[in-house]
Design an enzyme around this catalytic site. Sequence first.
Site, mmCIF file in Angstrom:
data_model
loop_
_atom_site.group_PDB
_atom_site.id
_atom_site.type_symbol
_atom_site.label_atom_id
_atom_site.label_comp_id
_atom_site.label_asym_id
_atom_site.label_seq_id
_atom_site.Cartn_x
_atom_site.Cartn_y
_atom_site.Cartn_z
ATOM 1 N N HIS A 85 37.836 35.772 37.139
ATOM 2 C CA HIS A 85 37.322 36.761 37.014
ATOM 3 C C HIS A 85 37.947 37.994 36.656
ATOM 4 C CE1 HIS A 85 35.249 40.737 38.476
ATOM 5 N NE2 HIS A 85 33.626 39.464 38.676
ATOM 6 N N PRO A 86 36.935 38.854 35.810
ATOM 7 C CA PRO A 86 37.322 40.059 35.238
ATOM 8 C C PRO A 86 38.543 40.902 35.686
ATOM 9 C CG PRO A 86 34.910 39.155 34.604
ATOM 10 C CD PRO A 86 35.133 38.673 35.354
ATOM 11 N N ARG A 87 37.484 40.984 37.295
ATOM 12 C CA ARG A 87 39.016 41.880 37.823
ATOM 13 C C ARG A 87 40.242 41.262 38.149
ATOM 14 N NH1 ARG A 87 41.313 45.093 40.047
ATOM 15 N NH2 ARG A 87 41.024 46.445 41.948
ATOM 16 N N LYS A 88 40.405 40.044 38.099
ATOM 17 C CA LYS A 88 42.233 39.406 38.518
ATOM 18 C C LYS A 88 43.019 39.251 36.827
ATOM 19 C CE LYS A 88 39.811 37.770 41.263
ATOM 20 N NZ LYS A 88 39.465 38.498 42.687
ATOM 21 N N VAL A 89 44.154 39.463 37.011
ATOM 22 C CA VAL A 89 45.030 39.547 36.059
ATOM 23 C C VAL A 89 44.779 38.990 34.294
ATOM 24 C CG1 VAL A 89 47.632 39.339 35.615
ATOM 25 C CG2 VAL A 89 46.946 40.030 37.454
#
Length: 393
Positions: free
Chosen positions: A182-186
């Site tokens: 997901h875009p919130r991950k690294v």
Amino acid sequence: MIPIARPLVGDAEAEAAARVVRSGWLTQGPEVAAFEAEFAALVGAAHACAVSSCTTALHLALRAAGVGPGDEVVTVSHSFIATASSVRYCGAVPVFVDIDPATYNIDPALVEAAITPKTKAILCVHQIGMPCDLPALVAVARKHGLRLVEDAACAIGSEIRIDGRWEPIGRPHGDIACFSFHPRKVITTGDGGMLTTNDAEYDRLFRLWRQHGMSVPDTVRHGSRSVIFESYPVLGYNYRMTDVQAAVGREQLKRLPDIIARRRALAHHYRERLAGIPGVSPPVEPEWARSNWQSYAVRLDDGLEQRGVMQALLDRDIATRRGIMCAHLEPAYGQEPWRAGSSLAESERAQGTVVLLPLYAQMSEEEQDQVIDALAAVVADARTGGGAGARKG
Ligand SMILES: *Cc1c(COP(=O)(O)O)cnc(C)c1O
């Protein structure tokens, strides 16, 4: 405005996606296979299976671990809600134990007392990228004949020292590890997930289940010179990753070493500057762990009000997030099915006193100093009574 996070994607990812679109093979094709092979090599796992998200990865991992209706899984409430929800997808009951207040990770000392004859697995979380105490958890799991599944949603690039060697999260050290893109991950593929395991049978099941339980994968049917009729021996799902996503993921893997190095440098700078701000404590990294700093969590002392501090920072154009949530406090968990396997006091205290600060690879030192200067000002205001909103009382 300084955002909480920002994915590092650019021309390389755009061109990779366009290459797949032009190729005409958009899902379950060569890019997915290559992404899986590269991911497995990176973490040192025998197998990696790409799926549509970490949530679907967790569902398949628990199903492979034999978790079914009426079973129990020992895990934490203090995590993104998908951790606990994946247990419920199996018809099983999440049994929540408390966290270690220093690392915000599952407290291994509390796990054993939460185990009952119904327990099938332990689901630990490497929260916001900080490795949890895997040797202790593996020991409890082995002693009781339980499977250990790692929710490594945030932990790509994090490392743990085992027997004197630094090893990537995901080998896996338990039985199965699950990652999110997901875009919130690294690193990101828009949405997406990965299961890693050293067990060939688990990997076979993941591939069967992600593709409707279909006996013959697309790659085999497309390549065959004779007619093949597939069958559906078991109930499956559509949990596929597309080749567009996988091609983006392969470019992200190339960036990963630089992203991690940058995040660690920023975390180091935060730690140094936070030493000068009373009432705000930096995160604790055990000497056997190296975080990827997916999020940078600071703890506010009693006397500082979480929402007020966050609002005052937002008023200064700085986005923050509340500390990790507790699933058991959400309406979706207002009734059964869940059970407390210990007091959850530290989990609740962490939700109410932790603030996540902005951290992303493109962040400049000036932006970071802006965040720290603003935080220092907000805290000073609160302590002298000027910033009433940020002061408890
Ligand atoms: C983000 C996250 C998930 C869910 O990942 P998705 O890919 O969005 O399904 C699960 N567990 C934890 C701990 C997470 O942080």
